[in-house]
Design an enzyme around this catalytic site. Sequence first.
Site, mmCIF file in Angstrom:
data_model
loop_
_atom_site.group_PDB
_atom_site.id
_atom_site.type_symbol
_atom_site.label_atom_id
_atom_site.label_comp_id
_atom_site.label_asym_id
_atom_site.label_seq_id
_atom_site.Cartn_x
_atom_site.Cartn_y
_atom_site.Cartn_z
ATOM 1 N N LEU A 167 6.803 3.059 1.245
ATOM 2 C CA LEU A 167 7.731 1.912 1.298
ATOM 3 C C LEU A 167 8.882 2.158 2.277
ATOM 4 C CD1 LEU A 167 7.852 1.093 -2.522
ATOM 5 C CD2 LEU A 167 6.327 0.163 -0.768
ATOM 6 N N HIS A 213 9.430 -3.481 3.294
ATOM 7 C CA HIS A 213 9.109 -3.752 1.887
ATOM 8 C C HIS A 213 10.369 -4.147 1.115
ATOM 9 C CE1 HIS A 213 5.792 -0.842 2.979
ATOM 10 N NE2 HIS A 213 5.117 -1.901 2.569
ATOM 11 N N ASP A 233 1.940 -9.177 9.318
ATOM 12 C CA ASP A 233 0.499 -9.410 9.161
ATOM 13 C C ASP A 233 0.271 -10.924 9.101
ATOM 14 O OD1 ASP A 233 -0.591 -6.602 8.809
ATOM 15 O OD2 ASP A 233 0.991 -6.635 7.313
ATOM 16 N N GLY A 257 4.568 -9.883 4.182
ATOM 17 C CA GLY A 257 5.336 -9.812 5.426
ATOM 18 C C GLY A 257 4.662 -10.577 6.554
ATOM 19 N N ARG A 286 2.620 2.766 8.989
ATOM 20 C CA ARG A 286 1.911 3.574 9.994
ATOM 21 C C ARG A 286 2.865 4.230 10.997
ATOM 22 N NH1 ARG A 286 -2.075 -0.359 8.972
ATOM 23 N NH2 ARG A 286 -4.103 0.595 8.569
ATOM 24 N N MET A 338 0.850 -1.195 0.000
ATOM 25 C CA MET A 338 0.000 0.000 0.000
ATOM 26 C C MET A 338 0.888 1.249 0.000
ATOM 27 S SD MET A 338 -3.447 -0.974 2.024
ATOM 28 C CE MET A 338 -2.861 -0.790 3.691
ATOM 29 N N GLY A 339 2.132 1.085 -0.438
ATOM 30 C CA GLY A 339 3.034 2.228 -0.557
ATOM 31 C C GLY A 339 3.635 2.646 0.769
HETATM 32 O O1 PAF Z 1 -0.226 -5.862 3.699
HETATM 33 C C1 PAF Z 1 -0.593 -4.933 2.966
HETATM 34 O O2 PAF Z 1 0.121 -3.969 2.727
HETATM 35 C C2 PAF Z 1 -1.978 -4.985 2.333
HETATM 36 O O3 PAF Z 1 -2.887 -5.572 3.187
HETATM 37 C C3 PAF Z 1 -1.980 -5.675 0.954
HETATM 38 C C4 PAF Z 1 -1.560 -7.130 1.068
HETATM 39 C C5 PAF Z 1 -1.046 -4.938 0.002
HETATM 40 C C6 PAF Z 1 -3.392 -5.639 0.355
HETATM 41 O O4 PAF Z 1 -3.852 -4.344 0.191
#
Ligand code: PAF
Length: 282
Positions: free
Chosen positions: A32, A36, A151, A148, A188, A29-30
């Site tokens: 970065l 990432h 999550d 990752g 975040r 979701m950017g």
């Molecule tokens: O983990 C994330 O950044 C988001 O949940 C994902 C997997 C890109 C889906 O929007």
Amino acid sequence: MKLLQDVSSVRNFTQKRAPEQEIGLVPTMGALHQGHMALLKASLRDNDLTICSIYVNPTQFNNPDDLEKYPRTLEHDLNFLKDVGCDAVFFPSNQVMYPEEGSQLLQLNFGHLDKILEGQHRSGHFSGVGLVVNKLLNIVQPKRAYFGQKDLQQLAVIRQMVDEFFIPAEIIAVPIVREPSGLALSSRNQRLSTEEKKTAAQLYQTLLYAKEQYKAGGDLTTVKQQALNRLNGHLGIQLEYFEAVRMRDFQLLIDRMEADTVAFCVAAYVGEVRLIDNVVVS
Ligand code: PAF
């Protein structure tokens, strides 16, 4: 690096490759960061071509304020991806990802995973994640996709979905990257002050404490209670949950499970920012 903004340009890009070239997808979701970077490096190592997607997916946000405040840093992200050697970046608009505006959104139900931890506290979150990851896997059709371990429950949801829909992509889990304080890297974190970052590191310190106590043979109820006391006693942390789950099926644990891999999972607000983290005990 190819910049792709719609489905047909992704298809053109993937169809032009030599048939034996394998594609790795890194969905993001950017905003970065080095977390990432670990996903991208794993994909660059394993595949001939790496496509990173950047899309702040509205359907996975149960809190409109969180969606609005989610950091968006496209220019920085594109430079970051170019520097690491990513082959293409897919950054679609809402119109591209959800063209059926106004129609009923498809809902996905992940059963048990929707009822506990993140599923319980973020109603509809996993349906949105499942929907967007399904779309991305169908658009890119990668050999492998990288997520990752921060999550952890999201990984379980994605694995369940990929199995149930026979999606021919291998799901690769990449270990959490942490700051020296132990704070798990997250987009975040950009919203935390320096003081809040120090407080947030307590989440990992408490997870580590629980892991050590559990490994030393501690009784699970006591270990959990000690962790809860530590976190609840900390000014600046508003705890949502601290739980132990069995890794293979995410069953919540009330007693020790000697033969199983166990994960301690936590979610809490530090200031206005909701953070999650986990440690695995094998
Ligand atoms: O983990 C994330 O950044 C988001 O949940 C994902 C997997 C890109 C889906 O929007």
